[in-house]
Write a protein that holds these residues in place. Structure first.
Motif, PDB file in Angstrom:
ATOM      1  N   TYR A 121      37.331  39.359  44.102  1.00 46.08           N
ATOM      2  CA  TYR A 121      37.723  39.140  42.689  1.00 46.08           C
ATOM      3  C   TYR A 121      39.126  38.169  42.807  1.00 46.08           C
ATOM      4  CZ  TYR A 121      33.917  41.705  40.360  1.00 46.08           C
ATOM      5  OH  TYR A 121      32.705  42.050  39.874  1.00 46.08           O
ATOM      6  N   ALA A 145      30.454  37.595  41.984  1.00 43.19           N
ATOM      7  CA  ALA A 145      31.363  38.173  43.059  1.00 43.19           C
ATOM      8  C   ALA A 145      30.785  39.288  43.766  1.00 43.19           C
ATOM      9  CB  ALA A 145      32.680  38.798  42.213  1.00 43.19           C
ATOM     10  N   SER A 165      37.616  44.063  45.220  1.00 41.91           N
ATOM     11  CA  SER A 165      38.884  43.343  44.559  1.00 41.91           C
ATOM     12  C   SER A 165      39.502  42.305  45.419  1.00 41.91           C
ATOM     13  CB  SER A 165      39.999  44.599  44.400  1.00 41.91           C
ATOM     14  OG  SER A 165      40.486  44.859  45.807  1.00 41.91           O
TER      15      SER A 165
END
Length: 149
Positions: free
Chosen positions: A62, A42, A59
């Protein structure tokens, strides 16, 4: 349509099917992932995408990867280093050899290994439904290589 364009279309279709809006940032992440010919994690995907959009957050990457995995568009591998790496789910079955020093992931296929795995399962009274083979190794110095067999 190229393979990269096909992958990106598949990724977008899967996310839309899950009821998600196709934002510019998601589209960028999907583009980076569709172009990847390695097994990025990621953070690697984030770094590649961030170069094009510095407002992108890790984020978001992810969350997008988790959604793609849930939708079956990508496969997540957790090799010994503990880092989740991703690859396209549209590939033919293959196995992995991981270089323990560099972390490089080498894909390979072996009909002999596939046949042996099916035979072992059958001898134990099972039919294989899926499997994953990971080999871990260190590159042999050129002068010390032996031929297989």
């Amino acid at each position: 349509m190229t393979g990269i364009e096909q992958r990106q279309t598949i990724f977008e279709t899967r996310l839309k099917k899950a009821g998600l809006r196709m934002t510019q940032q998601r589209r960028l992440i999907l583009s980076v992932l569709a172009q990847a010919d390695d097994h990025p994690d990621a953070k690697g995907i984030f770094t590649r995408a961030f170069a094009h959009d510095p407002t992108l957050s890790l984020s978001t990457v992810y969350r997008t990867m988790k959604l793609l995995e849930t939708q079956g568009a990508i496969e997540r591998h957790a090799f010994e280093d503990g880092v989740s790496r991703y690859e396209h789910a549209d590939q033919q079955h293959h196995d992995h050899l991981i270089d323990v020093e560099s972390g490089q992931v080498v894909e390979f296929s072996s009909p002999e290994i596939e046949d042996l795995q099916r035979r072992i399962a059958a001898e134990l009274g099972y039919e294989l439904v899926r499997h994953r083979l990971e080999l871990y190794g260190r590159r042999i110095e050129t002068g010390k290589r032996r031929s297989p067999g």
